[in-house]
Design an enzyme around this catalytic site. Sequence first.
Site, PDB file in Angstrom:
ATOM      1  CG  ASP A 126       0.840  -3.378  10.209  1.00 46.79           C
ATOM      2  OD1 ASP A 126       1.881  -2.704   9.497  1.00 46.79           O
ATOM      3  OD2 ASP A 126      -0.045  -4.326   9.697  1.00 46.79           O
ATOM      4  N   GLY A 156       0.893  -1.132   0.027  1.00 50.25           N
ATOM      5  CA  GLY A 156      -0.053  -0.010  -0.146  1.00 50.25           C
ATOM      6  C   GLY A 156       0.847   1.062   0.051  1.00 50.25           C
ATOM      7  NE  ARG A 189      -1.209  -4.730  -0.389  1.00 51.51           N
ATOM      8  CZ  ARG A 189      -2.292  -4.056  -0.233  1.00 51.51           C
ATOM      9  NH1 ARG A 189      -3.260  -4.151  -1.367  1.00 51.51           N
ATOM     10  NH2 ARG A 189      -2.661  -2.916   0.347  1.00 51.51           N
ATOM     11  CG  ASP A 239       5.419  -7.416   8.393  1.00 49.74           C
ATOM     12  OD1 ASP A 239       4.843  -6.949   7.428  1.00 49.74           O
ATOM     13  OD2 ASP A 239       5.120  -7.518   9.355  1.00 49.74           O
ATOM     14  CG  ASP A 269      -2.141  -0.871   7.767  1.00 48.71           C
ATOM     15  OD1 ASP A 269      -3.048   0.147   7.723  1.00 48.71           O
ATOM     16  OD2 ASP A 269      -2.122  -2.012   7.143  1.00 48.71           O
ATOM     17  CB  THR A 289       2.449   0.194   6.074  1.00 53.22           C
ATOM     18  OG1 THR A 289       0.798   0.005   6.490  1.00 53.22           O
ATOM     19  CG2 THR A 289       2.938  -0.250   7.479  1.00 53.22           C
ATOM     20  NE  ARG A 301      -2.198  -5.257   6.826  1.00 54.42           N
ATOM     21  CZ  ARG A 301      -0.930  -5.782   6.557  1.00 54.42           C
ATOM     22  NH1 ARG A 301      -0.856  -6.899   5.697  1.00 54.42           N
ATOM     23  NH2 ARG A 301      -0.018  -5.246   6.873  1.00 54.42           N
TER      24      ARG A 301
HETATM   25  O1  F6P Z   1      -1.752  -1.650   4.135  1.00 53.38           O
HETATM   26  C1  F6P Z   1      -2.490  -0.447   4.089  1.00 53.38           C
HETATM   27  C2  F6P Z   1      -3.843  -0.596   3.844  1.00 53.38           C
HETATM   28  O2  F6P Z   1      -4.355   0.617   3.599  1.00 53.38           O
HETATM   29  C3  F6P Z   1      -4.901  -1.145   4.972  1.00 53.38           C
HETATM   30  O3  F6P Z   1      -4.954  -0.289   5.878  1.00 53.38           O
HETATM   31  C4  F6P Z   1      -5.894  -1.713   4.527  1.00 53.38           C
HETATM   32  O4  F6P Z   1      -6.478  -2.716   4.903  1.00 53.38           O
HETATM   33  C5  F6P Z   1      -5.342  -2.100   2.962  1.00 53.38           C
HETATM   34  O5  F6P Z   1      -4.205  -1.373   2.956  1.00 53.38           O
HETATM   35  C6  F6P Z   1      -6.286  -1.821   1.560  1.00 53.38           C
HETATM   36  O6  F6P Z   1      -5.790  -2.560   0.775  1.00 53.38           O
HETATM   37  P1  F6P Z   1      -6.219  -2.049  -0.934  1.00 53.38           P
HETATM   38  O7  F6P Z   1      -5.643  -0.759  -1.260  1.00 53.38           O
HETATM   39  O8  F6P Z   1      -5.694  -3.271  -1.554  1.00 53.38           O
HETATM   40  O9  F6P Z   1      -7.707  -2.102  -0.887  1.00 53.38           O
END
Ligand code: F6P
Length: 321
Positions: free
Chosen positions: A130, A11, A72, A103, A128, A126, A172
């Site tokens: 996390d 992300g 990803r 990670d 998050d 990130t 997340r």
């Molecule tokens: O990892 C960052 C994040 O924004 C999380 O908070 C969320 O769950 C996820 O990515 C959303 O992913 P996507 O952009 O694939 O919908």
Amino acid sequence: MKNIAILCSGGDVSGMNPALKHFVEYSLQKGLTPYFIYNGFEGLIDNKIVKVSHKHVGGIINRGGTIIGSTRSERFMDREFRKIAKKNLDTLDIDMLVVLGGDGSFRGMDIFYKEHGVKFCGIPSTIDNDINGTEYCLGVDTALNVIKDSIDNIRDTAASFSRAFVIETMGRNCGYLALVSALCSGAELCLIPEVEYDLKEYEESFKAQIKNGRNYFIAIVSEGIKEESSEIAKWFEQKIGFESRVTILGHTQRGGNPTIYDRLMAYKFVNHAIDGLLDGKNKSMICYAKKGFEYKNIDEVTSQKYQLDRELLGYLKVLNV
Ligand code: F6P
């Protein structure tokens, strides 16, 4: 002249562009030739690798997201595609990578290092927050400021229209964004995946607050809790007797003008990442803790799950009474 490349994985966050800008500038200062790898590990496999200079990073410091794209990558999990990636790097004589990501991306890089000896330094990135081993990940401050602005706006209408608002943050499985936002925005309720809750426990207190004149509620809930936000809103309507609305902040939290803090952290993370690589740190992540920056071996980073700060968790107990 040694060559060094940078890529973004997972992300995107606000702060990646300031990091890219400083990566180019600092590499050149250090006598290195900088390269961008477009679209994360996908671009590494597809040979989207470009030699860059100052002109590639003009006017990007104030922009969210990343000008080099992020993905990803499923293919990078496959040994055959990693072989192709290595061949692409060899052609350009690149053996050092700076990786902006989470990670999972660093775990992938660790395998790549073990197979092919490509040195890397991870910059935790990130919203998050996390990642085990670091107290700060690039992009978190900008995301928190976006959330703060949204909650402040929602409070205006909540107070004017006497409603309960359930505001859902990203994260997340990590409640960091929700918890910090709740503390800094004076929310009445905060629910996060790390802490069990029973809504019944708040009913008496919330009803008493209404009797004492409370005319709106702000509940901050993190994605990843056991219920949908709409269920929490239903509870406000049915059990507390308060008209209620849900706002899912979603991907607004991932964008926006990078804050001063994220620009400064981008600068410092990049400096340390390049210094670490030049200093022989072959597979590390540059971490930030209260005592300052430190390099951690990637095995240490990925060996454990991130634990939410105990002090913050203590404040949650006081908030939710
Ligand atoms: O990892 C960052 C994040 O924004 C999380 O908070 C969320 O769950 C996820 O990515 C959303 O992913 P996507 O952009 O694939 O919908």
